[in-house]
Design a protein around this motif. Structure first.
Motif, PDB file in Angstrom:
ATOM      1  N   PRO A 137      -8.770  22.055 -19.027  1.00 17.34           N
ATOM      2  CA  PRO A 137      -9.797  23.048 -18.673  1.00 17.34           C
ATOM      3  C   PRO A 137      -9.927  23.273 -17.175  1.00 17.34           C
ATOM      4  N   LEU A 138      -9.662  22.247 -16.387  1.00 16.03           N
ATOM      5  CA  LEU A 138      -9.738  22.414 -14.932  1.00 16.03           C
ATOM      6  C   LEU A 138      -8.626  23.342 -14.450  1.00 16.03           C
ATOM      7  N   GLY A 139      -7.462  23.246 -15.077  1.00 18.51           N
ATOM      8  CA  GLY A 139      -6.370  24.173 -14.751  1.00 18.51           C
ATOM      9  C   GLY A 139      -6.732  25.602 -15.109  1.00 18.51           C
ATOM     10  N   ILE A 140      -7.412  25.786 -16.242  1.00 16.42           N
ATOM     11  CA  ILE A 140      -7.856  27.123 -16.640  1.00 16.42           C
ATOM     12  C   ILE A 140      -8.771  27.700 -15.570  1.00 16.42           C
ATOM     13  N   LEU A 141      -9.719  26.907 -15.131  1.00 19.89           N
ATOM     14  CA  LEU A 141     -10.680  27.394 -14.127  1.00 19.89           C
ATOM     15  C   LEU A 141      -9.978  27.725 -12.813  1.00 19.89           C
ATOM     16  N   ARG A 142      -9.020  26.894 -12.405  1.00 16.32           N
ATOM     17  CA  ARG A 142      -8.284  27.164 -11.165  1.00 16.32           C
ATOM     18  C   ARG A 142      -7.486  28.463 -11.280  1.00 16.32           C
ATOM     19  N   SER A 143      -6.864  28.678 -12.422  1.00 19.67           N
ATOM     20  CA  SER A 143      -6.014  29.857 -12.564  1.00 19.67           C
ATOM     21  C   SER A 143      -6.820  31.149 -12.626  1.00 19.67           C
ATOM     22  N   LEU A 144      -8.070  31.067 -13.075  1.00 27.98           N
ATOM     23  CA  LEU A 144      -8.869  32.287 -13.239  1.00 27.98           C
ATOM     24  C   LEU A 144      -9.792  32.579 -12.055  1.00 27.98           C
ATOM     25  N   GLU A 145      -9.978  31.621 -11.173  1.00 23.96           N
ATOM     26  CA  GLU A 145     -10.855  31.849 -10.021  1.00 23.96           C
ATOM     27  C   GLU A 145     -10.442  33.068  -9.194  1.00 23.96           C
ATOM     28  N   PRO A 146      -9.130  33.233  -8.873  1.00 20.64           N
ATOM     29  CA  PRO A 146      -8.740  34.427  -8.095  1.00 20.64           C
ATOM     30  C   PRO A 146      -9.021  35.736  -8.822  1.00 20.64           C
ATOM     31  N   VAL A 147      -8.892  35.738 -10.153  1.00 22.43           N
ATOM     32  CA  VAL A 147      -9.169  36.956 -10.924  1.00 22.43           C
ATOM     33  C   VAL A 147     -10.638  37.312 -10.826  1.00 22.43           C
ATOM     34  N   LEU A 148     -11.503  36.332 -11.036  1.00 20.28           N
ATOM     35  CA  LEU A 148     -12.942  36.589 -11.015  1.00 20.28           C
ATOM     36  C   LEU A 148     -13.442  36.851  -9.600  1.00 20.28           C
ATOM     37  N   ALA A 149     -12.711  36.370  -8.595  1.00 22.29           N
ATOM     38  CA  ALA A 149     -13.094  36.679  -7.215  1.00 22.29           C
ATOM     39  C   ALA A 149     -12.883  38.160  -6.919  1.00 22.29           C
ATOM     40  N   ILE A 150     -11.806  38.724  -7.487  1.00 26.60           N
ATOM     41  CA  ILE A 150     -11.529  40.152  -7.293  1.00 26.60           C
ATOM     42  C   ILE A 150     -12.394  40.994  -8.221  1.00 26.60           C
ATOM     43  N   ASN A 151     -12.483  40.568  -9.478  1.00 24.76           N
ATOM     44  CA  ASN A 151     -13.251  41.334 -10.457  1.00 24.76           C
ATOM     45  C   ASN A 151     -14.111  40.381 -11.280  1.00 24.76           C
ATOM     46  N   PRO A 152     -15.359  40.130 -10.849  1.00 30.99           N
ATOM     47  CA  PRO A 152     -16.216  39.184 -11.577  1.00 30.99           C
ATOM     48  C   PRO A 152     -16.608  39.665 -12.965  1.00 30.99           C
ATOM     49  N   ASP A 153     -16.243  40.905 -13.305  1.00 28.50           N
ATOM     50  CA  ASP A 153     -16.589  41.446 -14.621  1.00 28.50           C
ATOM     51  C   ASP A 153     -15.392  41.463 -15.577  1.00 28.50           C
ATOM     52  N   ASP A 154     -14.327  40.742 -15.254  1.00 28.53           N
ATOM     53  CA  ASP A 154     -13.169  40.698 -16.141  1.00 28.53           C
ATOM     54  C   ASP A 154     -13.531  39.905 -17.397  1.00 28.53           C
ATOM     55  N   VAL A 155     -13.570  40.573 -18.547  1.00 32.77           N
ATOM     56  CA  VAL A 155     -14.110  39.983 -19.769  1.00 32.77           C
ATOM     57  C   VAL A 155     -13.255  38.812 -20.257  1.00 32.77           C
ATOM     58  N   MET A 156     -11.938  38.999 -20.319  1.00 33.58           N
ATOM     59  CA  MET A 156     -11.082  37.915 -20.821  1.00 33.58           C
ATOM     60  C   MET A 156     -11.193  36.672 -19.948  1.00 33.58           C
ATOM     61  N   SER A 157     -11.217  36.862 -18.633  1.00 34.02           N
ATOM     62  CA  SER A 157     -11.327  35.718 -17.726  1.00 34.02           C
ATOM     63  C   SER A 157     -12.676  35.029 -17.884  1.00 34.02           C
ATOM     64  N   LEU A 158     -13.727  35.803 -18.093  1.00 35.25           N
ATOM     65  CA  LEU A 158     -15.055  35.222 -18.306  1.00 35.25           C
ATOM     66  C   LEU A 158     -15.089  34.395 -19.588  1.00 35.25           C
ATOM     67  N   ILE A 159     -14.449  34.895 -20.638  1.00 33.51           N
ATOM     68  CA  ILE A 159     -14.434  34.160 -21.911  1.00 33.51           C
ATOM     69  C   ILE A 159     -13.672  32.850 -21.762  1.00 33.51           C
ATOM     70  N   TYR A 160     -12.477  32.923 -21.196  1.00 31.26           N
ATOM     71  CA  TYR A 160     -11.672  31.706 -21.031  1.00 31.26           C
ATOM     72  C   TYR A 160     -12.392  30.698 -20.127  1.00 31.26           C
ATOM     73  N   SER A 161     -12.989  31.187 -19.044  1.00 33.89           N
ATOM     74  CA  SER A 161     -13.648  30.264 -18.119  1.00 33.89           C
ATOM     75  C   SER A 161     -14.916  29.684 -18.729  1.00 33.89           C
ATOM     76  N   TYR A 162     -15.620  30.477 -19.545  1.00 33.59           N
ATOM     77  CA  TYR A 162     -16.819  29.949 -20.236  1.00 33.59           C
ATOM     78  C   TYR A 162     -16.437  28.769 -21.122  1.00 33.59           C
ATOM     79  N   ASP A 163     -15.393  28.941 -21.926  1.00 31.43           N
ATOM     80  CA  ASP A 163     -14.956  27.859 -22.812  1.00 31.43           C
ATOM     81  C   ASP A 163     -14.567  26.629 -22.008  1.00 31.43           C
ATOM     82  N   ALA A 164     -13.859  26.834 -20.898  1.00 31.95           N
ATOM     83  CA  ALA A 164     -13.426  25.708 -20.070  1.00 31.95           C
ATOM     84  C   ALA A 164     -14.622  24.999 -19.429  1.00 31.95           C
TER      85      ALA A 164
END
Length: 794
Positions: free
Chosen positions: A437-464
């Motif tokens: 799960p820590l790897g998931i959060l690291r991989s999605l941080e740059p996506v959410l930094a650019i677009n904090p409303d990215d739904v798929m990234s929010l779902i994956y990061s929520y689970d992690a």
């Protein structure tokens, strides 16, 4: 989607480049000149060429706008090039048709670029920007895809320009210039909350426009070749009163800015896609559900399939309508038929990379890994973009089951193209495969930094975040998800899961929960997960028989769903029917011995089943098998360690196996917590204290799902070690955490409170235990509580 661009017009007539005509041109060297090839190998080449030349000629004709003169020149050059490569090869060309098609395609692209250089003159700023247009710089997609993407991007630019200033300005500042909400608020002198709401409103409007465009319901006229900055200017840092800079020269974008803008347009495009849950049957007959991300579902799908089939029957040589049919069959889960159509599309049009990738994914999900790898290999051969090549290598590694190799490939793709979301989403999925799960959060941080409303990234990061124990951040992400995509079934699923855990199954809250489940059942009636929700809704209301019957009926009607048997087994186990639960879980295992949850379910249930010797034999085999099958997953090792220590018992090996889980995920609190519990079962309390303290240090504030049991077991270990002061302190911490845990899981909060208070306050413990039973605490923990209360009565 298809485009009516000139680059993809069907040939006006079917012309074959006859071999007699080819011979008359006498442009090839005499075969006898090539002494490094045997006569047989030379003959192989001419047979190969004779077989495919007509097909290659027709491809050239399509790609070169029916220009017969250029087509003949290209085919001649392809023959020379192919013969030259053939003479230098070592007979290792595995896919000769694809090889010839790629050479042909590359020559056509060269001709196309040459045409553009001849007609393009740069006389002003607009022309300079057009020279940087993606249609002239992309080398990944075929020409019709270029024009299609160009047209869609131009449509969005036009619609962005039509937004009112109050929406357009914050959208451009955020989506095109990476400005944060605080910076935009400061620049436009409005609140951050207002910035967020305006951007969300603008996205919603654009999404509605794009849906109409995709459906062909918007015939707005616009210039698809207009310079991008005339619609989305580059806003410089301005004083608050200078909202826009009208100086034409200052708005000339650099190449980097241009690419960033195009990426942002892509993000807006992605928001027009929706998640769809489809049912499919794999090659062995097993039924599964999977999520697809597709354009908004079209109405009257069956009628559209009939219409497309009629068209294809009338024009069997075409490929665009066949691709449309294949995509539609893919979307509704008729994958066996989709495979046939995708094969036909690739025969007629071998170049589109996205078709190969989608085709490969279907084959992979259906268990046809060998065929999937062949398709991915062809896609890799066709790709010229380094980032895409690494991405495809990652897909191949996933298909081969090599997660380490996949992580390397996707990381390289993301480093080459850091703004491409799909690389990071693929990376996060591999991290899910290896329970990181820590790897998931690291991989999605740059996506959410650019677009904090990215739904798929929010779902994956929520689970992690829930796995990590960062409940507060997870809540914030989930609130954003509800605001952004409250009607998305993935979001609704997680809402229902939360509500069931919190026992919102009675009164007005219960009506809301039931309505949400019923709504999902209407949307995805074949979903195993939704039937599980309905079953546990009844079980947690106290209607155990009715809840179990929901899953019994599902498995009767759909016996080839392994997860149907899995949830049926769990429901029986949780209602105290251990033997039946074990039997159902074994059925899930025999249907699909490839899932971590099913192995863990067996490890949980079999020790409680009657006939302990038989269960022990099965369990020993299951433990060894799961460690071999999932060596990268930490929970497999801690689960196996617990089983070995508690039920065999094999103390030393069990502790060593459990410790491997902490080595795989040394920064994950849950790994240390479970290892600590294994050490307690092994009566190694000093080592347990060290493991549990490590878990406590790694837990974020508010991680009550893990912190309460961690604090309790620390107190218990210190009690055994005769440290009364430390024991009392940790039990107080656990009791305090139970009050917070009550908001998430009231039944388990009362259970742990009973465990803590039972050490000194017998009446308080009794009240807590009864509270847990009234909240429908489930077995096997319920059995433990019932035994304690029975003992108190005596």
């Amino acid at each position: 989607m298809n485009s009516n661009s000139s680059m993809s017009v069907e040939p006006k007539q079917e012309l074959l480049f006859l071999s007699s005509e080819m011979g008359n041109r006498n442009i090839l060297p005499e075969k006898s000149q090539f002494g490094d090839k045997t006569p047989n190998n030379c003959q192989d080449f001419w047979q190969l060429w004779d077989l495919h030349q007509g097909y290659l000629y027709n491809c050239c004709l399509k790609w070169l706008d029916d220009n017969y003169h250029d087509t003949e020149d290209v085919v001649n050059q392809v023959m020379l090039k192919a013969w030259g490569q053939w003479t230098q090869s070592t007979n290792d060309i595995e896919h000769p048709k694809s090889w010839l098609s790629q050479i042909t395609y590359n020559y056509c692209i060269d001709v196309y670029r040459k045409r553009q250089r001849e007609v393009t003159k740069i006389d002003n700023i607009d022309d300079i920007q057009f020279a940087d247009h993606p249609i002239l710089t992309s080398n990944l997609q075929p020409p019709e895809s270029w024009l299609l993407n160009l047209e869609m991007a131009a449509y969005l630019k036009y619609k962005i320009a039509s937004l009112p200033d109050r929406l357009r300005y914050p959208l451009i500042l955020h989506c095109c210039q990476n400005k944060s909400y605080p910076n935009i608020a400061k620049q436009l002198t409005i609140s951050e909350d207002n910035v967020r709401k305006r951007i969300q409103e603008a996205r919603k409007i654009l999404k509605q426009h794009l849906k109409k465009y995709i459906a062909g319901e918007d015939n707005t006229a616009f210039d698809s070749l207009s310079p991008l900055n005339t619609v989305i200017p580059i806003v410089e840092e301005l004083e608050s009163e200078q909202i826009w800079n009208h100086d034409e020269e200052s708005s000339i974008p650099t190449k980097t800015q241009q690419q960033e803008i195009n990426y942002k347009v892509t993000l807006i495009c992605l928001e027009a896609f929706t998640a769809s849950l489809v049912q499919f049957t794999d090659s062995s007959g097993i039924k599964m559900n999977t999520q697809l991300f597709i354009e908004e579902k079209s109405a009257r799908q069956q009628q559209k399939i009939i219409t497309l089939n009629k068209y294809i029957e009338k024009y069997p040589q075409g490929w665009k309508k066949r691709l449309e049919l294949a995509d539609l069959l893919y979307e509704i889960g008729k994958w066996s038929q989709a495979i046939i159509e995708y094969n036909q599309v690739i025969e007629r049009q071998p170049q589109p990379l996205d078709v190969h990738l989608k085709f490969g994914k279907i084959l992979q999900l259906m268990g046809q890994k060998k065929e999937a790898l062949q398709v991915y290999d062809t896609a890799l051969f066709l790709s010229e973009n380094p980032g895409s090549q690494y991405h495809i290598k990652g897909l191949i590694a996933v298909c081969e089951g090599d997660n380490e190799k996949a992580l390397t490939a996707f990381n390289l793709a993301a480093s080459l193209e850091p703004d491409q979301v799909f690389h990071r989403l693929a990376l996060s999925q591999v991290y899910q495969n290896v329970e990181n799960p820590l790897g998931i959060l690291r991989s999605l941080e740059p996506v959410l930094a650019i677009n904090p409303d990215d739904v798929m990234s929010l779902i994956y990061s929520y689970d992690a975040l829930m796995v990590v124990g960062d409940i507060q951040t997870a809540k914030e992400r989930f609130n954003s998800l509800i605001a952004l995509a409250g009607d998305d079934f993935r979001v609704i699923q997680r809402q229902i899961d939360q509500r069931l855990l919190a026992r919102m199954v009675s009164g007005e809250e219960g009506k809301i929960t039931k309505k949400m489940i019923t709504s999902l059942l209407g949307t995805v009636p074949h979903s195993v997960e939704v039937h599980k929700f309905l079953a546990y809704y009844h079980i947690l209301r106290g209607d155990w028989a009715q809840g179990v019957e929901v899953l019994a009926k599902f498995t009767t009607e759909s016996p080839n769903y392994p997860y149907g048997w899995y949830y049926y087994g769990l429901s029986l186990f949780h209602t105290g029917k251990y033997q039946q639960g074990a039997e159902m879980m074994e059925k899930a295992y025999y249907l699909y011995p490839h899932d971590r949850k099913i192995y863990q379910g067996l490890c949980e249930i079999l020790p409680f089943a009657p006939h302990p010797e038989k269960s022990k034999t099965i369990l020993a085999s299951i433990v060894e098998e799961m460690l071999t099958r999932f060596p990268e997953c930490w929970s497999m090792w801690t689960t196996a360690g617990r089983v070995l220590v508690e039920y065999f018992p094999d103390i030393e090996r069990g502790c060593q196996v459990s410790q491997q889980g902490t080595k795989l995920q040394p920064q994950l609190a849950d790994a240390w917590l479970r290892h600590g519990q294994v050490l307690i079962l092994a009566c190694k309390h000093r080592e347990a204290v060290e493991a549990l303290k490590k878990a406590w240090e790694l837990l974020p504030d508010g991680g009550y799902l893990q912190s309460v049991p961690a604090a309790f077991w620390l107190g218990e270990s210190y009690r055994v070690l005769k440290n009364a002061k430390a024991s009392k302190r940790w039990w107080e911490v656990a009791a305090q955490g139970c009050q917070e845990l009550r908001l998430l899981n009231p039944a388990m909060a009362d259970y742990w409170l009973g465990r803590v208070t039972g050490l000194g306050d017998k009446s308080g413990a009794k009240r807590a235990y009864k509270g847990a039973l009234s909240q429908q605490l489930l077995y096997p923990v319920r059995g433990e509580v019932e035994r304690i209360l029975e003992k108190v009565k005596r």
